[in-house]
Design a protein around this motif. Structure first.
Motif, mmCIF file in Angstrom:
data_model
loop_
_atom_site.group_PDB
_atom_site.id
_atom_site.type_symbol
_atom_site.label_atom_id
_atom_site.label_comp_id
_atom_site.label_asym_id
_atom_site.label_seq_id
_atom_site.Cartn_x
_atom_site.Cartn_y
_atom_site.Cartn_z
ATOM 1 N N SER A 89 107.589 108.115 41.334
ATOM 2 C CA SER A 89 106.208 108.378 40.938
ATOM 3 C C SER A 89 105.280 107.472 41.723
ATOM 4 C CB SER A 89 106.011 108.155 39.439
ATOM 5 O OG SER A 89 106.242 106.799 39.102
ATOM 6 N N ALA A 90 104.023 107.881 41.809
ATOM 7 C CA ALA A 90 102.998 107.072 42.476
ATOM 8 C C ALA A 90 101.719 107.173 41.667
ATOM 9 C CB ALA A 90 102.767 107.566 43.895
ATOM 10 N N GLY A 91 100.957 106.097 41.674
ATOM 11 C CA GLY A 91 99.682 106.096 40.990
ATOM 12 C C GLY A 91 99.785 106.166 39.489
ATOM 13 N N GLY A 92 100.933 105.801 38.916
ATOM 14 C CA GLY A 92 101.089 105.825 37.478
ATOM 15 C C GLY A 92 101.223 107.226 36.908
ATOM 16 N N ARG A 93 101.424 108.222 37.757
ATOM 17 C CA ARG A 93 101.555 109.598 37.280
ATOM 18 C C ARG A 93 102.967 109.870 36.799
ATOM 19 N NH1 ARG A 93 98.571 109.887 42.084
ATOM 20 N NH2 ARG A 93 96.387 110.411 41.730
#
Length: 363
Positions: free
Chosen positions: A277-281
């Protein structure tokens, strides 16, 4: 074979090893002093870089089932080698030995593929397995292995970092590693042979397992700018264990690859997953034709691409050794920071050894 952790996991629903992020483009060299042992090695960053390039790896198992044990066992062993669901504890296990050298009791080969124009910036060899099966191997040999570059002769490699070594649940498990940058930088692509991996043969409920992986970071001006990172340690995937770092910015539409090294996974026993995941998504599960999303630790050595790298032997079911590379594809399509990779085991004991990532960087 992965067996239950019993009281250690009572009341737990998942084992988690989560890693995220890549930092500055400089990494200190590992110490060359003799290596002590520890029952648990927490995962920590071994290498990182910001450069045009990527990470490749070569890997193979050091032990497999014995086809000549009995007439009835042989077909089952052959089926397992060809990809059938089976666990190492189901078989009498014996050494893989491809080098025809009477001075080695196990050996296997695997192809390292570096792109044209690539320059090796870091290379590390990992090896490990179970020392207690039908026989008991001496732990004093954990930190030593032999490697031969393409067309070359064996060279002794000694572990240059602490060796993970733990006796538990009927197993005597270990992983060792060493910096081999100079050898790989000079020798480049081709078949590497690794011998004398200290693993036990025989049959037990815990099962015999072991293998090796050569992880290589490279720079290549023809490729995108990427953040590269390699983490390693040695520990079971127990509930609540988590490592998380932040600070990486992944561009929108960015891609890359993630690789893992793990021990004692069984094909056909679900509950394992690898997510990114990236950006807390929300996390995206990584999967491919050889690795179901709920059975990632399924005794495979796989990588993206239509033509797999050559291995000798090239068994589909490696009976307890995983060294897999996954294409991130669209998993990071929206970009962002707080990049995180999570390896999860919800059922049985499995050992995590290394994890690496190469992801497009935001310029």
């Amino acid at each position: 074979m992965r067996i239950s952790l019993g009281p250690l996991l009572r009341g737990a629903t998942a084992g988690v090893l989560a890693l995220g992020v890549l930092c500055a483009p400089v990494c200190a060299a590992a110490p060359a002093a003799p290596s002590p042992e520890a029952e648990r090695l927490p995962f920590a960053e071994r290498y990182h870089a910001l450069q045009h390039g990527g990470i490749v790896r070569a890997a193979n198992s050091a032990i497999s089932c014995r086809t000549t044990a009995t007439r009835t066992a042989a077909p089952s062993c052959l089926s397992a080698r060809e990809g059938a669901s089976a666990a190492n504890g189901d078989f009498d296990m014996f050494y893989v030995d491809v080098d025809r050298d009477p001075n080695t009791y196990n050996s296997s080969r695997a192809e390292l593929r570096l792109p044209e124009g690539a320059r090796v910036t870091y290379a590390r060899l990992y090896w490990g397995g179970n020392l207690r099966v039908g026989e008991q191997k001496p732990p004093k040999d954990d930190g030593r292995v032999l490697i031969a570059e393409p067309g070359g002769e064996y060279k002794e490699v000694l572990a240059d970092a602490p060796v993970g070594h733990r006796v538990a649940q009927g197993m005597d498990a270990f992983q060792a590693s060493a910096d081999v940058t100079g050898l790989v930088r000079e020798s480049r692509s081709g078949l590497y042979t690794v011998a004398q991996v200290n693993v036990a043969m025989g049959r037990s409920e815990a099962g015999a397992w072991g293998g090796w992986t050569l992880v290589v970071a490279y720079e290549n001006p023809a490729e995108p700018l990427r953040r590269l990172a390699l983490w390693d340690g040695f520990d079971t995937l127990k509930s609540g264990r988590e490592l998380r770092l932040r600070g990486v910015r992944v561009p929108k539409g960015g891609g890359g690859r993630v690789g893992l090294v793990a021990y004692d996974g069984d094909r056909g026993r679900g509950g394992d997953s690898l997510t990114v995941s990236a950006g807390g998504r929300a996390a995206t599960a990584l999967t491919d034709a050889a690795n179901p999303r709920a059975d990632v630790l399924n005794s495979t050595i796989t990588e993206p691409g239509a033509t797999p790298a050559r291995r000798e032997p090239s068994y589909s079911n490696t009976l307890g050794y995983d060294s897999d590379v996954f294409d991130l594809g669209g998993a990071l399509g929206r970009g962002g920071d707080q990049l995180a990779v999570r390896l999860v085991s919800q059922r049985d004991a499995a050992w995590a050894g290394a994890l690496f990532i190469a992801v497009d960087a935001q310029q």
